[in-house]
Design a protein around this motif. Structure first.
Motif, PDB file in Angstrom:
ATOM      1  N   HIS A   1      10.735   5.454 -18.292  1.00  0.00           N
ATOM      2  CA  HIS A   1      11.154   5.710 -16.911  1.00  0.00           C
ATOM      3  C   HIS A   1      11.559   4.395 -16.260  1.00  0.00           C
ATOM      4  CE1 HIS A   1      11.177   7.251 -12.808  1.00  0.00           C
ATOM      5  NE2 HIS A   1      10.402   6.230 -12.464  1.00  0.00           N
ATOM      6  N   ARG A   2      12.723   4.382 -15.664  1.00  0.00           N
ATOM      7  CA  ARG A   2      13.166   3.202 -14.913  1.00  0.00           C
ATOM      8  C   ARG A   2      12.833   3.405 -13.449  1.00  0.00           C
ATOM      9  NH1 ARG A   2      18.929  -0.035 -15.273  1.00  0.00           N
ATOM     10  NH2 ARG A   2      18.492  -1.536 -13.609  1.00  0.00           N
ATOM     11  N   LEU A   3      12.135   2.430 -12.874  1.00  0.00           N
ATOM     12  CA  LEU A   3      11.707   2.559 -11.486  1.00  0.00           C
ATOM     13  C   LEU A   3      12.899   2.796 -10.570  1.00  0.00           C
ATOM     14  CD1 LEU A   3       9.016   1.529 -12.620  1.00  0.00           C
ATOM     15  CD2 LEU A   3       8.756   0.156 -10.538  1.00  0.00           C
ATOM     16  N   GLY A   4      12.683   3.699  -9.624  1.00  0.00           N
ATOM     17  CA  GLY A   4      13.712   3.997  -8.651  1.00  0.00           C
ATOM     18  C   GLY A   4      14.654   5.095  -9.065  1.00  0.00           C
ATOM     19  N   THR A   5      14.438   5.678 -10.250  1.00  0.00           N
ATOM     20  CA  THR A   5      15.306   6.763 -10.701  1.00  0.00           C
ATOM     21  C   THR A   5      14.524   8.060 -10.792  1.00  0.00           C
ATOM     22  OG1 THR A   5      14.879   6.366 -13.051  1.00  0.00           O
ATOM     23  CG2 THR A   5      16.678   5.124 -12.033  1.00  0.00           C
ATOM     24  N   ALA A   6      15.239   9.176 -10.855  1.00  0.00           N
ATOM     25  CA  ALA A   6      14.594  10.487 -10.942  1.00  0.00           C
ATOM     26  C   ALA A   6      14.046  10.711 -12.345  1.00  0.00           C
ATOM     27  CB  ALA A   6      15.596  11.582 -10.599  1.00  0.00           C
ATOM     28  N   GLN A   7      13.007  11.534 -12.446  1.00  0.00           N
ATOM     29  CA  GLN A   7      12.426  11.852 -13.748  1.00  0.00           C
ATOM     30  C   GLN A   7      13.463  12.462 -14.691  1.00  0.00           C
ATOM     31  OE1 GLN A   7       8.919  14.296 -13.572  1.00  0.00           O
ATOM     32  NE2 GLN A   7       8.694  14.442 -15.799  1.00  0.00           N
ATOM     33  N   SER A   8      14.420  13.192 -14.129  1.00  0.00           N
ATOM     34  CA  SER A   8      15.455  13.828 -14.959  1.00  0.00           C
ATOM     35  C   SER A   8      16.315  12.811 -15.701  1.00  0.00           C
ATOM     36  CB  SER A   8      16.344  14.718 -14.088  1.00  0.00           C
ATOM     37  OG  SER A   8      16.974  13.952 -13.069  1.00  0.00           O
ATOM     38  N   GLU A   9      16.297  11.560 -15.266  1.00  0.00           N
ATOM     39  CA  GLU A   9      17.063  10.515 -15.924  1.00  0.00           C
ATOM     40  C   GLU A   9      16.256   9.741 -16.966  1.00  0.00           C
ATOM     41  OE1 GLU A   9      19.246   7.987 -13.208  1.00  0.00           O
ATOM     42  OE2 GLU A   9      19.221   9.561 -11.672  1.00  0.00           O
ATOM     43  N   ASP A  10      14.966  10.087 -17.113  1.00  0.00           N
ATOM     44  CA  ASP A  10      14.130   9.366 -18.070  1.00  0.00           C
ATOM     45  C   ASP A  10      14.632   9.583 -19.498  1.00  0.00           C
ATOM     46  OD1 ASP A  10      12.714   8.631 -15.890  1.00  0.00           O
ATOM     47  OD2 ASP A  10      10.885   9.738 -16.387  1.00  0.00           O
ATOM     48  N   VAL A  11      14.403   8.585 -20.337  1.00  0.00           N
ATOM     49  CA  VAL A  11      14.870   8.600 -21.724  1.00  0.00           C
ATOM     50  C   VAL A  11      13.702   8.873 -22.653  1.00  0.00           C
ATOM     51  CG1 VAL A  11      15.935   7.227 -23.559  1.00  0.00           C
ATOM     52  CG2 VAL A  11      16.728   6.980 -21.178  1.00  0.00           C
ATOM     53  N   CYS A  12      13.835   9.888 -23.496  1.00  0.00           N
ATOM     54  CA  CYS A  12      12.833  10.163 -24.520  1.00  0.00           C
ATOM     55  C   CYS A  12      13.031   9.174 -25.667  1.00  0.00           C
ATOM     56  CB  CYS A  12      12.929  11.603 -25.015  1.00  0.00           C
ATOM     57  SG  CYS A  12      11.712  12.028 -26.269  1.00  0.00           S
TER      58      CYS A  12
ATOM     59  N   GLY B   1       0.795  -1.216   0.000  1.00  0.00           N
ATOM     60  CA  GLY B   1       0.000   0.000   0.000  1.00  0.00           C
ATOM     61  C   GLY B   1       0.828   1.267   0.000  1.00  0.00           C
ATOM     62  N   GLU B   2       2.144   1.136  -0.001  1.00  0.00           N
ATOM     63  CA  GLU B   2       3.022   2.299   0.057  1.00  0.00           C
ATOM     64  C   GLU B   2       3.293   2.871  -1.331  1.00  0.00           C
ATOM     65  OE1 GLU B   2       4.071   3.638   2.924  1.00  0.00           O
ATOM     66  OE2 GLU B   2       2.842   2.116   3.929  1.00  0.00           O
ATOM     67  N   LEU B   3       3.486   4.188  -1.371  1.00  0.00           N
ATOM     68  CA  LEU B   3       3.883   4.838  -2.599  1.00  0.00           C
ATOM     69  C   LEU B   3       5.394   4.782  -2.759  1.00  0.00           C
ATOM     70  CD1 LEU B   3       1.628   8.039  -2.636  1.00  0.00           C
ATOM     71  CD2 LEU B   3       1.406   6.023  -4.091  1.00  0.00           C
ATOM     72  N   LEU B   4       5.845   4.463  -3.967  1.00  0.00           N
ATOM     73  CA  LEU B   4       7.265   4.509  -4.250  1.00  0.00           C
ATOM     74  C   LEU B   4       7.688   5.973  -4.405  1.00  0.00           C
ATOM     75  CD1 LEU B   4       7.685   1.565  -6.804  1.00  0.00           C
ATOM     76  CD2 LEU B   4       7.673   1.519  -4.301  1.00  0.00           C
ATOM     77  N   PRO B   5       8.973   6.264  -4.289  1.00  0.00           N
ATOM     78  CA  PRO B   5       9.409   7.672  -4.373  1.00  0.00           C
ATOM     79  C   PRO B   5       9.271   8.285  -5.764  1.00  0.00           C
ATOM     80  CG  PRO B   5      11.296   6.203  -4.168  1.00  0.00           C
ATOM     81  CD  PRO B   5      10.082   5.362  -3.920  1.00  0.00           C
ATOM     82  N   ASP B   6       9.041   7.468  -6.788  1.00  0.00           N
ATOM     83  CA  ASP B   6       8.951   7.978  -8.161  1.00  0.00           C
ATOM     84  C   ASP B   6       7.757   8.930  -8.297  1.00  0.00           C
ATOM     85  OD1 ASP B   6      10.600   5.557  -9.919  1.00  0.00           O
ATOM     86  OD2 ASP B   6       9.863   5.105  -7.907  1.00  0.00           O
ATOM     87  N   VAL B   7       8.019  10.133  -8.785  1.00  0.00           N
ATOM     88  CA  VAL B   7       6.976  11.109  -9.103  1.00  0.00           C
ATOM     89  C   VAL B   7       7.314  11.704 -10.460  1.00  0.00           C
ATOM     90  CG1 VAL B   7       5.817  13.238  -8.448  1.00  0.00           C
ATOM     91  CG2 VAL B   7       6.609  11.670  -6.669  1.00  0.00           C
ATOM     92  N   ILE B   8       6.362  11.633 -11.400  1.00  0.00           N
ATOM     93  CA  ILE B   8       6.589  12.114 -12.762  1.00  0.00           C
ATOM     94  C   ILE B   8       5.484  13.104 -13.097  1.00  0.00           C
ATOM     95  CG2 ILE B   8       6.880  11.432 -15.164  1.00  0.00           C
ATOM     96  CD1 ILE B   8       7.447   8.567 -14.119  1.00  0.00           C
TER      97      ILE B   8
END
Length: 696
Positions: A200-211, A160-167
């Motif tokens: 988006h790879r889980l556990g990484t910051a949005q700034s690291e996402d690949v277009c 039931g917990e939210l992961l730290p990922d926010v996009i």
């Protein structure tokens, strides 16, 4: 006593193709101007004052809605792996609760409680709701102001917990890779167009996402999804008259997306996966589409072979693939239909990449599901699994509440799993019929009608229309509508050109240079209903929203004498100014629907001839109720605000003309179910008040 708001006139001159138009209310586009907000608030206050005498009727209608609806309810669970998923509501709560239970029995688990997510927000909208392949994770996105820009979060369903990922911000939708390590999603450009797809790879910051893809053509919108087999991810680029798909194996998220068929003007296609082939619905050989197939390892258009050929007048809308069957959704004779095809000779439960080639599929007989009512709507429901012999469909009509039916694809045996509960009502008292009006060019236009059996002949009638984007307004049941029917008001749908009710040609003859057919069809339907004794001018109310609001605005200018009342919800009425401004959301894409008046003088003249704001006349108008959404990204709030102001300036009598702007919502109006019911009660009270007074 408040008087009707009269915003200051500040003339702005628009020049195109040697033509000059004056827009005295262009300044209302500046939402940062405090005077604009003050004006909208004054309009809301005036509308509430003008409807104050209907307070008792509005409460009566709202109470009736609640008395008929089972407020604590649950839909039919849909099996998906080890779980069955369902949606439920609770009395007193505005929003749905998404939940699941283990297939073998066990306690309910809450997947997402939208009521908790909406706490503290005036508005709540859900964008993505995507459970990962194992059922362990949930990707979901929320919008709290109606702007349709979403914040994407990930929830661990085991804890039931939210992961730290926010996009954020994102567009609609999100899709998982097979290994649950990656999510794909879209983001919006300055014009609110989904134009980039990201990984988006889980556990990484949005700034690291690949277009992974950028769509530079402003006419195309992007989306991401997956096939029912879950073996393929699909990246779609769609314009109004063209499409281009890319595919990627779900277990190869860092791989290269492959183009299925390069975009071509006027050519559209969609894709589904079945074993070692893709199934493709396309209009490359005719306007009403064919069903083709191609190998998954060599799927270029030169390899497409026909499964179901193009048939004029029978519009193939979609194909749903299951292990041993295909289900084809289509339109024929003005109705939605479902055809079932048995498949033999192919073990699609095996991986299509095995070195041993799979046997070619053999098509069995193609048969249609038949229904007793002459007017109905049927479509494929929630079917999460590929390897199944049970097809879930949804069926409704003007007199039959929405019904969830399971069909055994081997025998066609049907099991009614649930019919929408309608409390304290005798449904046997309602009747429906189909009429045909004749348009000025001789075209026959269908009308669907529903009424209660004790309605006096010639009583009031509410006529609804849309007529754009090939979107069909199919006959459907409405619990809320019963309050009108029980008060002697019939309800009708004008299936005008510009919609898709009678195939692709029905759409083509109601767009661009032929757009006025939409409006003259609607007027013909109104005149037919009066001539056949269904109603009178003094008892006829009309309603439409968005592009259907354009329809309402246009017919009011053409025939203001024909109607007693009109409801225009978030209406697209400043049509020409909007389509001339490519900086606005949707405009460039909309050129495929309306034409491009910047480049084509003929399109400019056609649009100028019907655009509601440009054609407000100096005449008497009926009573008009208009809605808007301050945060609406589809139809900007200033369109209805400007239109109402100009109507009040130029009309010589009639009315009133009322504007209600949702200051914390967007295109869909209030988001909570109780709030939306109150909104509907206001609209119905307005209609009832006008037609009762005028037809008394």
């Amino acid at each position: 006593m408040l008087s009707a708001p009269r915003p200051e006139q500040r003339p702005t001159v628009h020049r195109h193709h040697g033509d000059e138009r004056v827009d005295e209310y262009a300044w209302l586009r500046d939402r940062e101007n405090p005077a604009v907000r003050a004006h909208l608030e004054a309009e809301n206050a005036y509308t509430e004052q003008m409807l104050a005498h209907l307070g008792g009727l509005r409460e009566e209608l709202f109470a009736e809605y609640r008395s008929r609806i089972k407020e604590t309810d649950e839909d039919v669970p849909a099996k998906d792996g080890a779980w069955e998923y369902y949606t439920r509501t609770e009395e007193g709560l505005q929003y749905a609760i998404f939940a699941r239970r283990p297939i073998g029995g066990g306690d309910e688990e809450i997947v997402l409680d939208c009521n908790k997510e909406a706490e503290g927000s005036e508005y709540f909208g859900l964008g993505a709701l995507s459970v990962s392949p194992t059922g362990n994770l949930l990707a979901y996105s929320t919008d709290t102001n109606g702007s349709e820009e979403f914040e994407l979060r990930i929830k661990d369903l085991r804890t039931g917990e939210l992961l730290p990922d926010v996009i954020k911000p994102t567009g609609y939708g999100a899709v998982w890779s097979a290994d649950e390590r990656y999510l794909f999603y879209t983001t919006l450009d300055h014009a609110h167009r989904p134009w980039k797809v990201w990984r988006h790879r889980l556990g990484t910051a949005q700034s690291e996402d690949v277009c992974v893809y950028t769509e530079e053509d402003e006419a195309f919108y992007l989306g991401v999804g997956r096939t029912r087999s879950r073996q393929w991810l699909v990246l779609s680029a769609h314009a109004a008259e063209s499409s281009e798909l890319r595919v990627l194996r779900a277990d190869d998220p860092e791989g290269t997306w492959q183009v299925v068929a390069p975009r071509r003007p006027g050519i559209e296609y969609t894709l589904e996966h079945h074993g070692d082939r893709f199934l493709i619905v396309t209009n490359d050989e005719g306007p009403d589409f064919r069903l083709a197939q191609a190998p998954v390892d060599d799927f270029g258009p030169e390899r497409w072979t026909t499964v179901i050929p193009h048939q004029p007048g029978v519009r193939i809308a979609a194909v749903d693939a299951f292990a041993d069957h295909l289900v084809v959704s289509l339109r024929a004779d003005g109705r939605t239909e479902l055809d079932i095809i048995d498949l033999q000779g192919q073990d699609v439960r095996r991986d299509a990449r095995l070195s041993v080639p799979l046997e070619p599929v053999t098509l069995g007989p193609r048969r249609r599901l038949r229904f007793d009512e002459p007017i109905y709507t049927v479509h494929v429901g929630v079917n999460r699994e590929f390897d199944t012999h049970v097809l879930r469909i949804e069926y409704t009509s003007l007199t039959t509440p929405n019904s969830t039916i399971d069909v055994d694809l081997r025998t066609d045996e049907r099991t009614l799993r649930k019919q929408q509960p309608v409390l304290n009502v005798d449904l046997s008292r309602y009747r429906s019929a189909r009429e045909w009006a004749t348009a000025p060019d001789g075209t026959k236009v269908p009308i669907s009608l529903v009424w209660r059996d004790d309605r006096p002949a010639g009583g009031p009638l509410l006529l609804y229309g849309y007529g754009s984007y090939e979107h069909s307004i199919d006959p459907y049941f409405s619990t809320l509508r019963l309050s009108l029917l029980d008060r002697g008001v019939a309800f009708a749908i004008a299936h005008v050109r510009g919609g898709g009710e009678l195939g692709r040609a029905w759409y083509e003859h109601g767009k661009k240079k032929e757009k006025t057919n939409t409006f003259t069809d609607f007027i013909a339907c109104a005149e037919h209903l009066i001539a056949q004794g269904w109603t009178t001018k003094d008892g006829l109310a009309i309603r439409g929203g968005s592009a259907g609001g354009l329809l309402i605005g246009a017919v009011l200018n053409m025939r203001p004498d024909l109607f007693a009342a009109a409801v225009a919800e978030v209406p697209f009425v400043d049509t020409l100014n909007t389509i001339l401004d490519p900086s606005l959301p949707l405009t460039v894409r909309e050129w495929d629907e309306w034409g491009n008046p910047l480049e084509d003088p003929d399109i400019y003249e056609v649009m100028k001839s019907y655009a509601p704001y440009d054609n407000v006349a100096t005449c008497r108008y009926p009573a008009i109720y208009v809605t808007a959404g301050l945060n609406d990204p589809r139809v900007s709030y200033w369109e209805p605000a400007k239109w109402v102001a100009r109507l009040r300036d130029r009309m010589t009598g009639g009315g009133p003309v009322l504007l209600k702007t949702e200051l914390g919502a967007g295109h869909g109006g209030p988001s909570g179910r109780y709030d939306s019911w109150r909104d509907e009660a206001t609209i119905q009270a307005f209609v009832l008040d006008v037609v009762r007074r005028k037809s008394a």
